[in-house]
Write an enzyme that holds these catalytic residues in place. Structure first.
Site, PDB file in Angstrom:
ATOM      1  N   TYR A   1       4.691  -7.341  17.911  1.00 12.23           N
ATOM      2  CA  TYR A   1       4.890  -6.475  16.743  1.00 12.23           C
ATOM      3  C   TYR A   1       5.662  -5.223  17.118  1.00 12.23           C
ATOM      4  O   TYR A   1       6.653  -4.859  16.466  1.00 12.23           O
ATOM      5  CB  TYR A   1       3.533  -6.092  16.137  1.00 12.23           C
ATOM      6  CG  TYR A   1       3.620  -4.970  15.130  1.00 12.23           C
ATOM      7  CD1 TYR A   1       4.215  -5.169  13.894  1.00 12.23           C
ATOM      8  CD2 TYR A   1       3.118  -3.706  15.423  1.00 12.23           C
ATOM      9  CE1 TYR A   1       4.315  -4.128  12.968  1.00 12.23           C
ATOM     10  CE2 TYR A   1       3.204  -2.669  14.511  1.00 12.23           C
ATOM     11  CZ  TYR A   1       3.805  -2.882  13.296  1.00 12.23           C
ATOM     12  OH  TYR A   1       3.904  -1.851  12.391  1.00 12.23           O
TER      13      TYR A   1
ATOM     14  N   GLU B   1       5.888  -7.521   8.728  1.00 11.83           N
ATOM     15  CA  GLU B   1       4.624  -8.136   9.107  1.00 11.83           C
ATOM     16  C   GLU B   1       3.925  -7.182  10.060  1.00 11.83           C
ATOM     17  O   GLU B   1       4.521  -6.700  11.023  1.00 11.83           O
ATOM     18  CB  GLU B   1       4.834  -9.477   9.795  1.00 11.83           C
ATOM     19  CG  GLU B   1       5.125 -10.619   8.846  1.00 11.83           C
ATOM     20  CD  GLU B   1       3.898 -11.076   8.050  1.00 11.83           C
ATOM     21  OE1 GLU B   1       2.843 -10.420   8.142  1.00 11.83           O
ATOM     22  OE2 GLU B   1       4.017 -12.089   7.350  1.00 11.83           O
TER      23      GLU B   1
ATOM     24  N   LEU C   1      10.300  -0.821   3.943  1.00 10.32           N
ATOM     25  CA  LEU C   1       8.886  -0.923   4.313  1.00 10.32           C
ATOM     26  C   LEU C   1       8.465  -2.346   4.648  1.00 10.32           C
ATOM     27  O   LEU C   1       7.461  -2.545   5.327  1.00 10.32           O
ATOM     28  CB  LEU C   1       7.997  -0.421   3.162  1.00 10.32           C
ATOM     29  CG  LEU C   1       8.151   1.027   2.709  1.00 10.32           C
ATOM     30  CD1 LEU C   1       7.256   1.290   1.491  1.00 10.32           C
ATOM     31  CD2 LEU C   1       7.805   1.989   3.824  1.00 10.32           C
ATOM     32  N   ALA C   2       9.193  -3.336   4.139  1.00 10.09           N
ATOM     33  CA  ALA C   2       8.773  -4.733   4.295  1.00 10.09           C
ATOM     34  C   ALA C   2       8.635  -5.085   5.774  1.00 10.09           C
ATOM     35  O   ALA C   2       9.579  -4.920   6.554  1.00 10.09           O
ATOM     36  CB  ALA C   2       9.790  -5.657   3.631  1.00 10.09           C
TER      37      ALA C   2
ATOM     38  N   LYS D   1       9.468  -3.856  15.910  1.00  4.96           N
ATOM     39  CA  LYS D   1       9.706  -2.556  15.277  1.00  4.96           C
ATOM     40  C   LYS D   1      10.764  -1.766  16.044  1.00  4.96           C
ATOM     41  O   LYS D   1      11.620  -1.108  15.443  1.00  4.96           O
ATOM     42  CB  LYS D   1       8.407  -1.747  15.181  1.00  4.96           C
ATOM     43  CG  LYS D   1       7.306  -2.377  14.350  1.00  4.96           C
ATOM     44  CD  LYS D   1       7.770  -2.750  12.942  1.00  4.96           C
ATOM     45  CE  LYS D   1       8.022  -1.540  12.059  1.00  4.96           C
ATOM     46  NZ  LYS D   1       8.392  -1.936  10.675  1.00  4.96           N
TER      47      LYS D   1
ATOM     48  N   GLY E   1       4.107   1.422  -0.305  1.00  2.00           N
ATOM     49  CA  GLY E   1       5.138   1.296  -1.325  1.00  2.00           C
ATOM     50  C   GLY E   1       4.689   1.753  -2.695  1.00  2.00           C
ATOM     51  O   GLY E   1       5.394   2.501  -3.381  1.00  2.00           O
TER      52      GLY E   1
ATOM     53  N   PHE F   1       0.807  -1.210   0.000  1.00  2.00           N
ATOM     54  CA  PHE F   1       0.000   0.000   0.000  1.00  2.00           C
ATOM     55  C   PHE F   1       0.851   1.277   0.000  1.00  2.00           C
ATOM     56  O   PHE F   1       0.771   2.105  -0.914  1.00  2.00           O
ATOM     57  CB  PHE F   1      -0.928  -0.061   1.222  1.00  2.00           C
ATOM     58  CG  PHE F   1      -1.603   1.215   1.599  1.00  2.00           C
ATOM     59  CD1 PHE F   1      -2.210   2.022   0.647  1.00  2.00           C
ATOM     60  CD2 PHE F   1      -1.664   1.598   2.939  1.00  2.00           C
ATOM     61  CE1 PHE F   1      -2.855   3.200   1.018  1.00  2.00           C
ATOM     62  CE2 PHE F   1      -2.313   2.760   3.308  1.00  2.00           C
ATOM     63  CZ  PHE F   1      -2.899   3.562   2.352  1.00  2.00           C
TER      64      PHE F   1
END
Length: 376
Positions: A187, A84, A81-82, A191, A17, A15
């Site tokens: 998550y 999960e 950006l990659a 990050k 990207g 999205f």
């Protein structure tokens, strides 16, 4: 963009990207995309027809070292950006999230540390989730940062955090980058790990780095099929299907919704501005909106017949409030959000109505969480 003309975008078929690719191509930059077209995110397994001849695509997983070496050859900058996404899903796919987010980032940096390269700048897409709960003001103690709400608190419907020093009521305020990180989900932890890896390796390798902590990104083109992330997508599907719209807690939990065009603006500024080097920046609209308010806005936009239902249910790992303090990105990068929530929602709704009606996966996703005792 000083000395940076060829850019690798990991996760570039997604999205954010794709929106970034369209913008950079208009400015004449060479683009290479590394993406594995994860089925949970991508309905189609190809780029839009008008991008196919405009970019170089490497269809591979970001954890594939050979693919990373190929992707990094001959480029000047990287937009990473990659990832999960999905707070709830991360809580039971722990190793997977760590591999895709943390370990793959380490692999990318390991390639740069052990082979000749021409990389001058890395921009990392991080997340506001690393803060856990955002910043609050206590009348007695001033700026405070409460910890994650416990399962016991949530079970008793004590939704609002209290002052960690005196237990008094507190009010949410804009969260600055200097806030103490306190990830409340796997998550978020991955990050934050990415941030440290990029910052430390970039400094040691002499590569400029910029870390962007995105708030809740929305807009035309986002995935309508991932039941674990993107409440606008989840809600829009249920409204179009005439289904109930369950709202967790009391509906007053708030988020900072930022349009994808403003996120693209921030990425481009981070790429081309030397003042971004070594910095960490919030990217948002700088305004909180309650989940109940956004749900009602969507019902109105789609002329829905079923109003949102506040359920009192909750998910472990969710936060109550967080919205961005934009002081730093405004002063250093001259960033200013341009898309209002009203205009952005109208654009989003118009686009959604042009798309095929997706299957609803929310109930199934929630049942999985309940089975694992991660949701009431």
């Amino acid at each position: 963009m000083k000395h940076i003309m060829n850019i690798l975008i990991t996760g570039g078929a997604g999205f954010i990207g794709q929106n970034l690719v369209y913008s950079l191509r208009k400015q004449g930059f060479g683009i290479r995309i590394l993406d594995n077209f994860s089925p949970q995110i991508h309905v189609t397994q190809s780029l839009p027809a008008d991008l196919v001849d405009q970019v170089e695509l490497i269809r591979a997983d970001v954890r594939d070292r050979d693919a990373l070496e190929q992707a990094l050859a001959g480029v000047d900058g990287v937009v990473h950006l990659a990832t999960e996404t999905g707070t709830a899903q991360s809580m039971y796919q722990i190793a997977h999230y760590n591999n895709v987010n943390s370990q793959a980032t380490a692999q990318l940096l390991d390639v740069l540390a052990n082979a000749p390269h021409s990389i001058k700048k890395i921009v990392l897409a991080s997340s506001r989730s690393i803060y856990g709960e955002g910043a609050y003001n206590c009348e007695t103690h001033g700026l405070v940062y409460p910890g994650a709400r416990s399962a016991a608190q949530l079970k008793s419907h004590q939704w609002d955090p209290v002052c960690p020093q005196c237990g008094a009521s507190i009010v949410a305020v804009p969260t600055p980058e200097a806030a103490r990180p306190s990830p409340a989900s796997i998550y978020a932890a991955t990050k934050y790990a990415q941030e440290d890896l990029i910052r430390i390796a970039g400094d040691s390798l002499g590569i400029g780095t910029a870390i962007l902590r995105f708030q809740n990104v929305y807009g035309a083109g986002q995935s309508l099929n991932n039941p674990y992330t993107g409440i606008l997508s989840i809600f829009s599907t249920r409204i179009r299907r005439g289904m109930s719209l369950p709202i967790f807690e009391d509906g007053q939990e708030s988020r900072d919704f930022v349009h994808v065009s403003d996120v693209v603006q921030a990425i481009e500024l981070a790429l081309q501005t030397d003042a971004a080097n070594g910095g960490t920046f919030n990217v948002g609209a700088g305004e909180p909106t309650s989940v109940l308010e956004i749900a009602n806005m969507l019902v109105d936009a789609f002329d829905g017949k079923v109003r949102p239902e506040v359920t009192g249910q909750y998910r472990l790992g969710d936060i109550r409030h967080c919205y961005a303090d934009l002081t730093q990105i405004r002063s250093k990068l001259r960033f200013e959000p341009k898309m209002s929530l009203k205009s952005g929602m109208e654009e989003f709704a118009s686009w959604v109505l042009s798309q095929p009606l997706p299957e609803d996966g929310l109930d199934k996703a929630n049942e999985e969480l309940k089975k694992r005792k991660m949701m009431s």
